[in-house]
Write a protein that holds these residues in place. Structure first.
Motif, PDB file in Angstrom:
ATOM      1  N   UNK A  64      33.485  31.682  59.903  1.00 33.18           N
ATOM      2  CA  UNK A  64      33.836  32.776  59.424  1.00 33.18           C
ATOM      3  C   UNK A  64      35.003  32.885  58.852  1.00 33.18           C
ATOM      4  N   UNK A  65      36.264  31.954  59.038  1.00 26.43           N
ATOM      5  CA  UNK A  65      37.547  32.356  58.498  1.00 26.43           C
ATOM      6  C   UNK A  65      37.283  32.659  56.809  1.00 26.43           C
ATOM      7  N   UNK A  66      36.338  31.371  56.536  1.00 29.21           N
ATOM      8  CA  UNK A  66      35.505  31.858  54.746  1.00 29.21           C
ATOM      9  C   UNK A  66      35.589  32.880  54.387  1.00 29.21           C
ATOM     10  N   UNK A  67      34.074  33.886  55.540  1.00 33.10           N
ATOM     11  CA  UNK A  67      33.498  34.846  55.314  1.00 33.10           C
ATOM     12  C   UNK A  67      34.724  36.407  55.369  1.00 33.10           C
ATOM     13  N   UNK A  68      35.934  35.493  56.123  1.00 39.03           N
ATOM     14  CA  UNK A  68      36.369  36.988  56.271  1.00 39.03           C
ATOM     15  C   UNK A  68      37.775  36.356  55.519  1.00 39.03           C
ATOM     16  N   UNK A  69      38.341  35.998  54.665  1.00 40.20           N
ATOM     17  CA  UNK A  69      38.802  36.082  52.637  1.00 40.20           C
ATOM     18  C   UNK A  69      37.560  36.598  52.559  1.00 40.20           C
ATOM     19  N   UNK A  70      36.738  36.087  52.495  1.00 37.07           N
ATOM     20  CA  UNK A  70      35.321  37.025  50.899  1.00 37.07           C
ATOM     21  C   UNK A  70      35.858  38.451  51.397  1.00 37.07           C
ATOM     22  N   UNK A  71      35.506  38.848  52.406  1.00 36.66           N
ATOM     23  CA  UNK A  71      35.429  40.543  52.699  1.00 36.66           C
ATOM     24  C   UNK A  71      36.949  40.647  52.284  1.00 36.66           C
ATOM     25  N   UNK A  72      38.197  40.191  52.520  1.00 41.92           N
ATOM     26  CA  UNK A  72      39.453  40.821  51.910  1.00 41.92           C
ATOM     27  C   UNK A  72      38.764  40.584  50.748  1.00 41.92           C
ATOM     28  N   UNK A  73      38.650  39.569  49.190  1.00 39.91           N
ATOM     29  CA  UNK A  73      38.543  39.679  48.611  1.00 39.91           C
ATOM     30  C   UNK A  73      37.948  40.693  48.048  1.00 39.91           C
ATOM     31  N   UNK A  74      36.053  41.339  48.451  1.00 39.60           N
ATOM     32  CA  UNK A  74      35.890  41.932  47.718  1.00 39.60           C
ATOM     33  C   UNK A  74      36.480  43.251  47.554  1.00 39.60           C
ATOM     34  N   UNK A  75      37.581  44.262  48.475  1.00 41.33           N
ATOM     35  CA  UNK A  75      37.940  44.870  49.633  1.00 41.33           C
ATOM     36  C   UNK A  75      38.808  45.401  48.070  1.00 41.33           C
ATOM     37  N   UNK A  76      39.449  44.380  47.682  1.00 41.13           N
ATOM     38  CA  UNK A  76      40.754  44.415  46.757  1.00 41.13           C
ATOM     39  C   UNK A  76      40.337  44.894  45.007  1.00 41.13           C
ATOM     40  N   UNK A  77      38.506  44.737  45.186  1.00 39.17           N
ATOM     41  CA  UNK A  77      38.643  45.549  43.825  1.00 39.17           C
ATOM     42  C   UNK A  77      39.157  45.815  42.883  1.00 39.17           C
ATOM     43  N   UNK A  78      39.157  46.162  41.953  1.00 39.72           N
ATOM     44  CA  UNK A  78      39.590  45.924  40.883  1.00 39.72           C
ATOM     45  C   UNK A  78      41.300  46.283  40.713  1.00 39.72           C
ATOM     46  N   UNK A  79      41.435  45.561  41.406  1.00 42.59           N
ATOM     47  CA  UNK A  79      43.030  45.850  42.029  1.00 42.59           C
ATOM     48  C   UNK A  79      44.084  44.507  40.182  1.00 42.59           C
ATOM     49  N   UNK A  80      42.907  43.804  39.968  1.00 46.07           N
ATOM     50  CA  UNK A  80      43.604  42.753  39.121  1.00 46.07           C
ATOM     51  C   UNK A  80      43.984  43.682  37.639  1.00 46.07           C
ATOM     52  N   UNK A  81      42.600  44.508  37.563  1.00 52.32           N
ATOM     53  CA  UNK A  81      43.034  44.942  35.923  1.00 52.32           C
ATOM     54  C   UNK A  81      44.539  45.956  36.263  1.00 52.32           C
ATOM     55  N   UNK A  82      45.179  46.213  37.202  1.00 53.50           N
ATOM     56  CA  UNK A  82      45.888  47.500  37.849  1.00 53.50           C
ATOM     57  C   UNK A  82      47.118  46.911  37.847  1.00 53.50           C
ATOM     58  N   UNK A  83      46.786  45.130  38.594  1.00 50.69           N
ATOM     59  CA  UNK A  83      48.137  44.481  37.960  1.00 50.69           C
ATOM     60  C   UNK A  83      48.417  44.302  36.923  1.00 50.69           C
ATOM     61  N   UNK A  84      47.308  44.139  36.227  1.00 53.02           N
ATOM     62  CA  UNK A  84      47.832  43.514  34.582  1.00 53.02           C
ATOM     63  C   UNK A  84      48.525  44.544  33.833  1.00 53.02           C
ATOM     64  N   UNK A  85      48.006  46.374  34.205  1.00 44.75           N
ATOM     65  CA  UNK A  85      48.316  47.172  33.203  1.00 44.75           C
ATOM     66  C   UNK A  85      49.841  46.822  34.124  1.00 44.75           C
ATOM     67  N   UNK A  86      49.963  47.013  35.109  1.00 43.75           N
ATOM     68  CA  UNK A  86      51.505  47.161  35.711  1.00 43.75           C
ATOM     69  C   UNK A  86      52.411  46.504  35.495  1.00 43.75           C
TER      70      UNK A  86
END
Length: 287
Positions: A177-199
């Motif tokens: 259940x805790x691993x599933x909570x992390x999975x949900x968090x990871x999905x909700x970050x969406x395209x954050x990697x691109x935004x971080x890299x561009x910044x």
């Protein structure tokens, strides 16, 4: 998101912050910062003999300052974490307060090393400038290849795995259940990697512009602002995304703690206690 810090932002001592979060032999790593930091700098540019001779006593001074003034602050922060871990429940506000203290620590380092960074930057040759820019471009390409180029699905999977590894280092094995909570968090970050890299790359562009004018009278003020007030240079997308991402992380950590069983809470307290002992056991730690 992970990745080496830019070479002029928190140039000398940001390594110490990372040690608190990721090093199982913190005492050993900290004792070797005088070797680690020059090696780290060499990934971006090659200092000549006179520059190395100029840098060495300043590095020693910074490390002495860090050990005598900042390590007690880290211990106090960890002791606060230990106190928080005794509570039955944590809130988002509790965790955001801890994030604020980490930001303050990083800013203290930036303020401390700014004069050294300014002195080093002013003395860079055109060849060294080119070497620096090539290294930055290569590192950006590596980060994009690892974190931005993969499909969004793969980014989410990798993000979730990184977080699981970090949390398990502190709390031990997670339940499904805790691993599933992390999975949900990871999905909700969406395209954050691109935004971080561009910044990141936008900040580096501002750095390059400042370095081009490193002999101008306003250069110290420009570089000081980049080092000490980096959020003033955030892109609009990152400025919008960052607060939500930080709140989401605080909620994730609160949820994981609140769902932790006694074994996991004991593991967390033991890990925190070990870090406190390591820091207090350092020879340079003030007695």
């Amino acid at each position: 998101m992970s990745g080496r810090t830019d070479p002029f932002r928190y140039l000398l001592l940001a390594v110490a912050i990372g040690l608190l979060a990721a090093c199982s032999r913190l005492d050993l790593a900290y004792r070797n910062l005088d070797l680690v930091i020059p090696w780290w700098i060499s990934n971006y540019l090659t200092l000549d003999d006179s520059q190395q001779a100029w840098m060495t006593p300043r590095l020693e001074k910074h490390l002495a300052w860090h050990c005598s003034t900042q390590l007690p602050e880290y211990v106090a922060w960890l002791e606060q974490l230990d106190q928080l871990s005794q509570r039955p429940q944590l809130t988002v506000t509790d965790l955001q307060g801890q994030f604020a203290q980490v930001r303050e620590s990083v800013n203290n380092i930036a303020v401390q090393v700014t004069p050294t960074v300014l002195g080093l930057a002013k003395g860079l040759s055109p060849k060294q400038m080119g070497e620096l820019y090539v290294a930055m471009d290569e590192r950006n390409a590596e980060l994009r290849e690892e974190h931005v180029a993969p499909s969004l699905k793969d980014q989410v999977t990798a993000r979730s795995l990184r977080m699981r590894e970090r949390v398990e280092e502190w709390m031990g094995p997670l339940r499904a259940s805790q691993q599933a909570r992390i999975d949900t968090w990871a999905r909700r970050q969406g395209d954050y990697n691109r935004i971080w890299a561009e910044n990141r790359e936008s900040w580096q562009k501002e750095l390059r512009n400042a370095l081009y004018g490193r002999h101008a009278s306003n250069f110290p003020a420009r570089l000081t602002a980049l080092l000490q007030e980096p959020d003033d240079f955030w892109t609009p997308d990152y400025r919008k995304a960052h607060p939500a991402a930080e709140t989401s992380l605080a909620q994730l950590l609160a949820d994981l703690f609140n769902s932790a069983d006694e074994r996991q809470r004991n593991a967390l307290r033991e890990y925190i206690g070990g870090m406190i002992s390591d820091l207090k056991g350092l020879e340079c730690y003030p007695r």
